[in-house]
Design a protein around this motif. Structure first.
Motif, PDB file in Angstrom:
ATOM      1  N   GLY A  84      11.793  10.098  13.609  1.00  0.00           N
ATOM      2  CA  GLY A  84      11.950   8.899  13.673  1.00  0.00           C
ATOM      3  C   GLY A  84      11.087   8.031  14.610  1.00  0.00           C
ATOM      4  N   THR A  85      11.287   7.107  15.397  1.00  0.00           N
ATOM      5  CA  THR A  85      10.587   6.041  16.355  1.00  0.00           C
ATOM      6  C   THR A  85      10.775   6.035  17.664  1.00  0.00           C
ATOM      7  OG1 THR A  85      10.380   4.643  14.136  1.00  0.00           O
ATOM      8  CG2 THR A  85       9.732   3.811  16.413  1.00  0.00           C
TER       9      THR A  85
ATOM     10  N   THR B 183       5.891  -5.069  14.392  1.00  0.00           N
ATOM     11  CA  THR B 183       6.572  -3.965  14.488  1.00  0.00           C
ATOM     12  C   THR B 183       6.349  -2.891  13.334  1.00  0.00           C
ATOM     13  OG1 THR B 183       8.276  -5.309  15.537  1.00  0.00           O
ATOM     14  CG2 THR B 183       9.097  -3.050  14.881  1.00  0.00           C
ATOM     15  N   VAL B 184       6.194  -1.615  14.023  1.00  0.00           N
ATOM     16  CA  VAL B 184       6.310  -0.223  12.953  1.00  0.00           C
ATOM     17  C   VAL B 184       7.461   0.335  13.351  1.00  0.00           C
ATOM     18  CG1 VAL B 184       4.743   1.350  11.786  1.00  0.00           C
ATOM     19  CG2 VAL B 184       3.781  -0.740  12.942  1.00  0.00           C
ATOM     20  N   GLU B 185       7.905   0.843  12.298  1.00  0.00           N
ATOM     21  CA  GLU B 185       9.072   1.878  12.455  1.00  0.00           C
ATOM     22  C   GLU B 185       9.030   2.964  11.446  1.00  0.00           C
ATOM     23  OE1 GLU B 185      12.404  -0.516  12.134  1.00  0.00           O
ATOM     24  OE2 GLU B 185      12.420  -1.426  14.086  1.00  0.00           O
ATOM     25  N   ALA B 186       9.380   4.142  11.846  1.00  0.00           N
ATOM     26  CA  ALA B 186       9.598   5.230  10.987  1.00  0.00           C
ATOM     27  C   ALA B 186      10.967   5.773  10.982  1.00  0.00           C
ATOM     28  CB  ALA B 186       8.368   6.319  11.079  1.00  0.00           C
ATOM     29  N   GLY B 187      12.062   5.581  10.300  1.00  0.00           N
ATOM     30  CA  GLY B 187      13.242   5.945  10.444  1.00  0.00           C
ATOM     31  C   GLY B 187      13.917   5.286  11.534  1.00  0.00           C
ATOM     32  N   ALA B 188      15.016   5.967  12.227  1.00  0.00           N
ATOM     33  CA  ALA B 188      15.928   5.675  13.274  1.00  0.00           C
ATOM     34  C   ALA B 188      15.224   5.604  14.762  1.00  0.00           C
ATOM     35  CB  ALA B 188      17.028   6.385  13.637  1.00  0.00           C
ATOM     36  N   ALA B 189      15.427   4.805  15.473  1.00  0.00           N
ATOM     37  CA  ALA B 189      14.643   4.708  16.786  1.00  0.00           C
ATOM     38  C   ALA B 189      15.401   5.960  17.610  1.00  0.00           C
ATOM     39  CB  ALA B 189      14.997   3.406  17.639  1.00  0.00           C
ATOM     40  N   ILE B 190      14.440   6.605  18.371  1.00  0.00           N
ATOM     41  CA  ILE B 190      14.953   7.825  19.198  1.00  0.00           C
ATOM     42  C   ILE B 190      15.378   7.066  20.519  1.00  0.00           C
ATOM     43  CG2 ILE B 190      14.052   9.884  20.302  1.00  0.00           C
ATOM     44  CD1 ILE B 190      11.935   9.990  18.244  1.00  0.00           C
ATOM     45  N   THR B 191      16.632   7.529  20.910  1.00  0.00           N
ATOM     46  CA  THR B 191      17.431   6.930  21.818  1.00  0.00           C
ATOM     47  C   THR B 191      17.221   7.624  23.280  1.00  0.00           C
ATOM     48  OG1 THR B 191      19.485   7.660  21.197  1.00  0.00           O
ATOM     49  CG2 THR B 191      18.788   5.520  20.608  1.00  0.00           C
ATOM     50  N   SER B 192      17.191   9.093  23.074  1.00  0.00           N
ATOM     51  CA  SER B 192      17.179  10.016  24.265  1.00  0.00           C
ATOM     52  C   SER B 192      15.753   9.720  24.732  1.00  0.00           C
ATOM     53  CB  SER B 192      17.344  11.427  23.761  1.00  0.00           C
ATOM     54  OG  SER B 192      17.236  12.407  24.990  1.00  0.00           O
ATOM     55  N   ASP B 193      15.456   9.880  26.016  1.00  0.00           N
ATOM     56  CA  ASP B 193      14.309   9.865  26.796  1.00  0.00           C
ATOM     57  C   ASP B 193      13.486  11.327  26.633  1.00  0.00           C
ATOM     58  OD1 ASP B 193      15.529  11.378  28.731  1.00  0.00           O
ATOM     59  OD2 ASP B 193      14.771  10.210  30.145  1.00  0.00           O
ATOM     60  N   THR B 194      14.336  12.295  26.260  1.00  0.00           N
ATOM     61  CA  THR B 194      13.925  13.668  26.141  1.00  0.00           C
ATOM     62  C   THR B 194      13.620  14.103  24.676  1.00  0.00           C
ATOM     63  OG1 THR B 194      14.627  14.174  28.152  1.00  0.00           O
ATOM     64  CG2 THR B 194      14.123  16.064  26.732  1.00  0.00           C
TER      65      THR B 194
ATOM     66  N   TYR C  88       0.989  -1.204   0.042  1.00  0.00           N
ATOM     67  CA  TYR C  88      -0.014  -0.125   0.068  1.00  0.00           C
ATOM     68  C   TYR C  88       0.891   1.171  -0.153  1.00  0.00           C
ATOM     69  CZ  TYR C  88      -3.331  -3.483   2.027  1.00  0.00           C
ATOM     70  OH  TYR C  88      -4.104  -4.543   2.051  1.00  0.00           O
ATOM     71  N   MET C  89       0.234   2.365  -0.727  1.00  0.00           N
ATOM     72  CA  MET C  89       1.036   3.808  -0.294  1.00  0.00           C
ATOM     73  C   MET C  89       0.385   4.465   0.428  1.00  0.00           C
ATOM     74  SD  MET C  89       3.550   5.354  -1.772  1.00  0.00           S
ATOM     75  CE  MET C  89       3.932   4.713  -3.229  1.00  0.00           C
ATOM     76  N   LEU C  90       1.109   5.185   1.572  1.00  0.00           N
ATOM     77  CA  LEU C  90       0.629   5.957   2.462  1.00  0.00           C
ATOM     78  C   LEU C  90       0.902   7.648   2.043  1.00  0.00           C
ATOM     79  CD1 LEU C  90      -0.741   7.069   5.293  1.00  0.00           C
ATOM     80  CD2 LEU C  90       1.506   7.001   5.963  1.00  0.00           C
ATOM     81  N   SER C  91      -0.244   8.230   1.549  1.00  0.00           N
ATOM     82  CA  SER C  91      -0.311   9.388   0.531  1.00  0.00           C
ATOM     83  C   SER C  91       0.631  10.496   1.270  1.00  0.00           C
ATOM     84  CB  SER C  91      -1.541   9.811   0.388  1.00  0.00           C
ATOM     85  OG  SER C  91      -2.326  10.247   1.578  1.00  0.00           O
ATOM     86  N   ALA C  92       0.557  10.683   2.365  1.00  0.00           N
ATOM     87  CA  ALA C  92       1.102  11.882   3.161  1.00  0.00           C
ATOM     88  C   ALA C  92       2.693  11.750   3.352  1.00  0.00           C
ATOM     89  CB  ALA C  92       0.552  12.205   4.554  1.00  0.00           C
ATOM     90  N   CYS C  93       3.377  10.225   3.466  1.00  0.00           N
ATOM     91  CA  CYS C  93       4.682  10.212   3.634  1.00  0.00           C
ATOM     92  C   CYS C  93       5.130   9.822   2.208  1.00  0.00           C
ATOM     93  CB  CYS C  93       4.580   8.952   4.476  1.00  0.00           C
ATOM     94  SG  CYS C  93       3.834   9.113   6.186  1.00  0.00           S
ATOM     95  N   HIS C  94       6.034  10.875   1.772  1.00  0.00           N
ATOM     96  CA  HIS C  94       6.531  10.957   0.557  1.00  0.00           C
ATOM     97  C   HIS C  94       7.762  11.500   0.356  1.00  0.00           C
ATOM     98  CE1 HIS C  94       4.717  14.777   1.326  1.00  0.00           C
ATOM     99  NE2 HIS C  94       5.436  15.187   0.460  1.00  0.00           N
ATOM    100  N   GLN C  95       8.451  11.567   1.287  1.00  0.00           N
ATOM    101  CA  GLN C  95       9.800  12.166   1.206  1.00  0.00           C
ATOM    102  C   GLN C  95      10.957  11.322   1.998  1.00  0.00           C
ATOM    103  OE1 GLN C  95      10.348  16.343   1.451  1.00  0.00           O
ATOM    104  NE2 GLN C  95       8.142  16.600   0.761  1.00  0.00           N
ATOM    105  N   LYS C  96      12.061  11.120   1.259  1.00  0.00           N
ATOM    106  CA  LYS C  96      13.321  10.539   1.923  1.00  0.00           C
ATOM    107  C   LYS C  96      13.463   9.209   2.782  1.00  0.00           C
ATOM    108  CE  LYS C  96      15.323  15.245   1.679  1.00  0.00           C
ATOM    109  NZ  LYS C  96      16.245  16.002   2.418  1.00  0.00           N
ATOM    110  N   GLU C  97      12.372   9.203   3.692  1.00  0.00           N
ATOM    111  CA  GLU C  97      12.635   8.148   4.559  1.00  0.00           C
ATOM    112  C   GLU C  97      12.001   6.817   4.111  1.00  0.00           C
ATOM    113  OE1 GLU C  97      13.170  10.550   8.888  1.00  0.00           O
ATOM    114  OE2 GLU C  97      11.195   9.507   8.191  1.00  0.00           O
TER     115      GLU C  97
END
Length: 454
Positions: free
Chosen positions: A50-51, A32-43, A15-24
């Protein structure tokens, strides 16, 4: 390079998600669902993407921005805690989304966008502890050029959004400085706003406002929003879609309002069906202002199968609404006072009872909820607004109530089913909308177990 959304589902379909259309690359699989790299900082602070990883708790105490073309995603079981006190814009941080924001909670592991537990108390229902979520196109790089940025999607599933509405500052467009903000503002004209099975609680003004967008708002619970005014869901021109199977408790003004007012030429066209509204409209200090459903100023849509219990005003259709393109019937009104009964159809509008509507005298036609006393608050002595300090807010107590219909309820089997949802959203697959058809029973809960799942 355009961003491709790859949905690796069990069937292997793409499927294609219409709004997500650049680079990543966004890889979607179960569980599991991911969008780019995991966010490692808690702040979180500044520009982020990212995710946010399942089971983690994150914090933010200053404004956070998701830039145009970027995606911020919350896996299931994530908590995002705002650290603020609502005393000023600087101490009421907001999430500014110029790209796409996705929160994929589940029934077993919901997500939270909220405040620390010590602040999650009834006294803070209208405190506006943090700023809220703003989804809008980014400012144009050249103020004299057309804005090339159209924003992204907002997708919320099984997510709590609470205690927002702090005062805006100079750096919080599109609000005027000092105005209370909304829990959610969505202003991306041709993008998708999908909200399913979520909990919306506590705001100073409107809980949610849309000034454009394709919407699907299904099976959510709204509680205690608007201190002395404001709607649960306020839709302006450019908003097209469906709102169904929502439970809306204690709105300050209307639970649902559609008005074709803003700058876009796309008409506000929304279907509102199979919603349950309770104790709406009683904190609005201006007379004759709402309580349940309101179509006005050129808005259109369908309005069927809604259950309204002790709302200060019932269905309101004003003279300047798109009356030829508004259809309604099979709606159910209950009131425990003569004053409520007199306004089952708002007298400052032009709506009228239809042949399949259910209504009667005071305390007639109790809808028969499993676990909620419709006469818990007696409105027989009320002639105007009720102070928010006097009216029960039901804050964080919805879990002790049960708004399903008992066998024998007059609402069972009285719904209209021979019309179709607009199904305006274009996102599909895992991130798409689960748009439910109209139900055979009036209200948000169906006797076969479908509908609202809270």
């Amino acid at each position: 390079m355009k961003r491709i959304i790859q949905l690796a589902v069990i069937t292997g379909s793409m499927y294609m998600l219409s709004a997500c259309h650049q680079k990543e690359i966004v890889s979607i699989s179960k569980p599991t669902v991911e969008a780019g790299a995991a966010i490692t900082s808690d702040t979180l602070k500044g520009s982020v993407k990212g995710t946010m990883v399942s089971g983690k708790t994150y914090y933010f105490k200053s404004d956070v921005t998701v830039n145009n073309g970027d995606t911020l995603l919350m896996q299931s079981g994530v908590k995002l805690i705002a650290l603020g006190d609502g005393s000023s814009a600087a101490k009421s941080p907001q999430l500014t989304i110029y790209g796409t924001f996705i929160s994929l909670g589940t029934q077993e592991a919901p997500n939270w966008i909220t405040v620390p537990d010590a602040q999650r108390v009834q006294a803070n229902a209208f405190a506006g502890i943090w700023g809220g979520i703003v989804c809008a196109p980014a400012p144009a790089p050249d103020p004299n050029a057309p804005n090339p940025y159209k924003g992204g999607d907002l997708i919320l599933k099984w997510t709590h959004v609470e205690f927002a509405g702090g005062p805006s500052g100079i750096g919080n467009p599109p609000y005027a400085q000092g105005d209370p903000r909304y829990l959610i503002l969505f202003a991306n004209l041709n993008k998708n706003f999908i909200m399913e099975d979520c909990w919306i609680y506590g705001s100073k003004d409107d809980a949610i406002r849309t000034t454009g967008g394709n919407i699907s708002i299904m099976r959510n619970t709204f509680e205690s929003c608007g201190q002395a005014g404001g709607e649960f869901f306020n839709m302006k021109s450019g908003t097209v879609g469906d709102l169904a199977y929502n439970v809306l408790i204690g709105a300050a003004t209307n639970s649902l309002k559609a008005a074709n007012t803003s700058t876009t030429t796309i008409q506000c066209n929304v279907n509102m069906y199979n919603n349950t509204m309770i104790n709406g409209g009683w904190r609005q200090t201006k007379t004759g202002r709402g309580g349940s459903i309101d179509y006005e100023q050129g808005a259109r849509g369908l309005c069927y199968n809604n259950l309204m219990v002790n709302c200060r005003f019932g269905l309101r259709v004003t003279t300047d609404a798109d009356i030829p393109n508004i259809a309604y019937n099979n709606n159910y009104d209950y009131g425990n006072s003569a004053g409520i009964v007199a306004q089952f159809i708002a007298t400052d509008g032009v709506a009228s009872f239809k042949d399949k509507d259910i209504h009667g005298t005071a305390k007639q036609n109790n809808p028969m909820f499993y676990g909620f006393d419709v006469d818990k608050f007696d409105y027989s002595t009320q002639t105007g607004a009720v102070s928010y300090t006097a009216q029960p807010l039901y804050l964080l107590t919805v879990g002790t109530s049960n708004f399903r219909l008992l066998p024998g309820s007059p609402a069972i089997g009285k719904g209209k089913t021979d019309f179709s949802p607009l199904k305006a959203v274009t996102a599909t697959g895992t991130l798409g909308a689960n748009v439910m058809a109209p139900g055979k029973d009036i209200g948000a809960y169906q006797s076969d177990g479908t509908g609202n799942q809270h």
